[in-house]
Motif scaffolding. Structure first.
Motif, short mmCIF file in Angstrom:
data_model
loop_
_atom_site.label_atom_id
_atom_site.label_comp_id
_atom_site.label_asym_id
_atom_site.label_seq_id
_atom_site.Cartn_x
_atom_site.Cartn_y
_atom_site.Cartn_z
N ALA A 174 15.79 13.47 14.39
CA ALA A 174 15.92 14.94 14.42
C ALA A 174 15.40 15.56 13.13
O ALA A 174 14.75 16.61 13.15
CB ALA A 174 17.38 15.32 14.65
N VAL A 175 15.68 14.92 12.00
CA VAL A 175 15.15 15.40 10.72
C VAL A 175 13.63 15.32 10.74
O VAL A 175 12.93 16.26 10.32
CB VAL A 175 15.74 14.60 9.55
CG1 VAL A 175 14.95 14.88 8.27
CG2 VAL A 175 17.20 14.95 9.34
N ALA A 176 13.09 14.19 11.23
CA ALA A 176 11.64 14.04 11.28
C ALA A 176 11.00 15.14 12.13
O ALA A 176 9.97 15.72 11.76
CB ALA A 176 11.28 12.67 11.83
N ALA A 177 11.62 15.44 13.27
CA ALA A 177 11.09 16.50 14.14
C ALA A 177 11.09 17.84 13.42
O ALA A 177 10.13 18.63 13.52
CB ALA A 177 11.91 16.57 15.42
N GLN A 178 12.15 18.11 12.69
CA GLN A 178 12.25 19.37 11.95
C GLN A 178 11.17 19.45 10.87
O GLN A 178 10.51 20.48 10.70
CB GLN A 178 13.64 19.49 11.32
CG GLN A 178 13.87 20.71 10.46
CD GLN A 178 13.94 22.00 11.27
OE1 GLN A 178 14.08 21.97 12.49
NE2 GLN A 178 13.82 23.13 10.60
N VAL A 179 10.99 18.36 10.14
CA VAL A 179 10.03 18.34 9.03
C VAL A 179 8.60 18.46 9.56
O VAL A 179 7.74 19.10 8.93
CB VAL A 179 10.22 17.06 8.20
CG1 VAL A 179 9.09 16.88 7.20
CG2 VAL A 179 11.56 17.10 7.48
N LEU A 180 8.34 17.86 10.72
CA LEU A 180 6.99 17.89 11.29
C LEU A 180 6.62 19.24 11.91
O LEU A 180 5.44 19.53 12.08
CB LEU A 180 6.86 16.80 12.36
CG LEU A 180 6.76 15.36 11.86
CD1 LEU A 180 7.07 14.37 12.97
CD2 LEU A 180 5.36 15.08 11.29
N THR A 181 7.61 20.04 12.24
CA THR A 181 7.34 21.28 12.98
C THR A 181 7.72 22.55 12.23
O THR A 181 7.66 23.63 12.80
CB THR A 181 8.07 21.27 14.33
OG1 THR A 181 9.48 21.10 14.11
CG2 THR A 181 7.56 20.14 15.22
N SER A 182 8.09 22.42 10.97
CA SER A 182 8.44 23.61 10.18
C SER A 182 7.84 23.50 8.78
O SER A 182 7.62 22.39 8.28
CB SER A 182 9.96 23.78 10.10
OG SER A 182 10.56 22.69 9.42
N PRO A 183 7.57 24.62 8.14
CA PRO A 183 6.93 24.59 6.81
C PRO A 183 7.93 24.32 5.69
O PRO A 183 9.14 24.35 5.88
CB PRO A 183 6.36 26.01 6.70
CG PRO A 183 7.32 26.86 7.48
CD PRO A 183 7.75 26.00 8.64
N GLY A 184 7.36 24.02 4.51
CA GLY A 184 8.18 23.95 3.31
C GLY A 184 8.67 22.57 2.92
O GLY A 184 9.52 22.45 2.03
N HIS A 185 8.14 21.52 3.55
CA HIS A 185 8.67 20.18 3.27
C HIS A 185 7.71 19.29 2.47
O HIS A 185 8.10 18.19 2.07
CB HIS A 185 9.02 19.48 4.59
CG HIS A 185 10.00 20.25 5.42
ND1 HIS A 185 11.33 20.37 5.07
CD2 HIS A 185 9.84 20.95 6.57
CE1 HIS A 185 11.95 21.11 5.98
NE2 HIS A 185 11.07 21.47 6.90
N GLN A 186 6.50 19.74 2.28
CA GLN A 186 5.54 18.92 1.56
C GLN A 186 5.98 18.71 0.12
O GLN A 186 6.49 19.61 -0.54
CB GLN A 186 4.16 19.57 1.62
CG GLN A 186 3.60 19.63 3.03
CD GLN A 186 2.22 20.27 3.09
OE1 GLN A 186 1.62 20.59 2.07
NE2 GLN A 186 1.71 20.45 4.30
N GLY A 187 5.82 17.48 -0.35
CA GLY A 187 6.23 17.14 -1.70
C GLY A 187 7.71 16.83 -1.85
O GLY A 187 8.19 16.58 -2.95
#
Length: 288
Positions: A174-187
């Motif tokens: 679920a976290v992976a899905a959120q990170v893959l489909t929403s901005p602001g997680h790079q880095g």
């Protein structure tokens, strides 16, 4: 387009299901066409590729702007995932979300941590925008011991009274899905744990409550645990690594609890009691 590797495994399979439900454009990497049926039933695209054949990875990633990087643990894992990272850079993938492990470092005391540390370092050196997911021990790993619990009413382990912050793989997905489909997680690097850290006795208590039968916890020496793992048919390299991992956890290195899952998902991660209740039949309880 999101390319998901490890799409037929426990975490990857849940991830592609969640992404399909969300209507995200997904392509799943499979090693052979006969592995594609479960993915195609979700209405998702598949691509055949092999971590040890880099040219197949280039073709699979063509047109993808996100990559979820996950491969099965093996002594070849660093090389395989380096191949995937290099392919992602060649084809211009814009964001890599890599499933690593809590405590990953090229200098980690356990091989799983070192392997992922090498991968994480290569990903950083690649210059690709990326996010690291760093989960603790998985609740689903207890299913490998479910038959022993069902037959003998005993949970064998090596961690003694030391607590471990186990996480449900569905929360990792679920976290992976959120990170893959929403901005602001790079880095970012997210340390993912369950909501509590449990000792072997506390895990057994929750299994007792879920199954309605008494489950005890027995701590065994490394040699005894090694024999049990080998007797279950696990290859020697994996037996050695699991003994090493359990020794590390027994020293308290996986006891910390973080709030990353709740922050990212807006809900608390699943408890072990919830996990045990859902799998009560596997552990010898009556199906409800």
């Amino acid at each position: 387009m999101i390319l998901v590797t490890g799409a037929t495994g426990t975490t990857g399979g849940e991830l592609v299901r969640l992404l399909a439900e969300a209507g995200a454009p997904v392509r799943a990497l499979v090693r052979s066409p006969d592995k594609a049926a479960s993915i195609q039933r979700l209405g998702l695209e598949t691509a055949v590729g092999d971590f040890e054949q880099p040219d197949t990875l280039d073709a699979a990633m063509a047109g993808c702007d996100h990559l979820f990087l996950l491969s099965p643990p093996s002594p070849h894992q660093p090389e395989q995932e380096r191949n995937a990272i290099d392919a992602a850079k060649r084809v211009g993938v814009g964001h890599v979300v890599a499933l690593s492990v809590l405590g990953s470092s090229p200098d980690a005391s356990v091989a799983f941590g070192r392997w992922h540390g090498e991968i994480d370092r290569h990903l950083a050196e690649s210059g690709l925008p990326h996010t690291l997911l760093l989960p603790s021990g998985f609740m689903q790993n207890f299913l490998a011991s479910a038959q022993y619990v069902a037959d003998q009413g005993i949970l064998y382990g090596m961690t003694g009274e030391t607590r471990v912050s186990y996480i449900d793989t569905r929360d990792v997905a679920a976290v992976a899905a959120q990170v893959l489909t929403s901005p602001g997680h790079q880095g970012k690097a997210y340390a993912l744990t369950g909501p509590e850290a449990l000792s072997g006795d506390e895990v057994a208590e929750r299994l007792s409550a879920a199954t309605g039968r008494q489950v005890g916890s027995v701590d065994v020496a490394a040699d005894t645990f090694r024999q049990a793992l080998a007797g279950a048919g696990l290859p020697g390299w994996l037996v050695d690594r699991l003994i090493e991992l359990n020794t590390m956890m027994a020293a308290g290195h996986a006891a910390g609890v973080t709030g990353e899952v709740a922050t990212l998902l807006g809900r608390q991660p699943r408890t072990f009691a919830q996990f045990a209740a859902e799998h009560r039949a596997a552990f010898g309880g009556q199906q409800q």
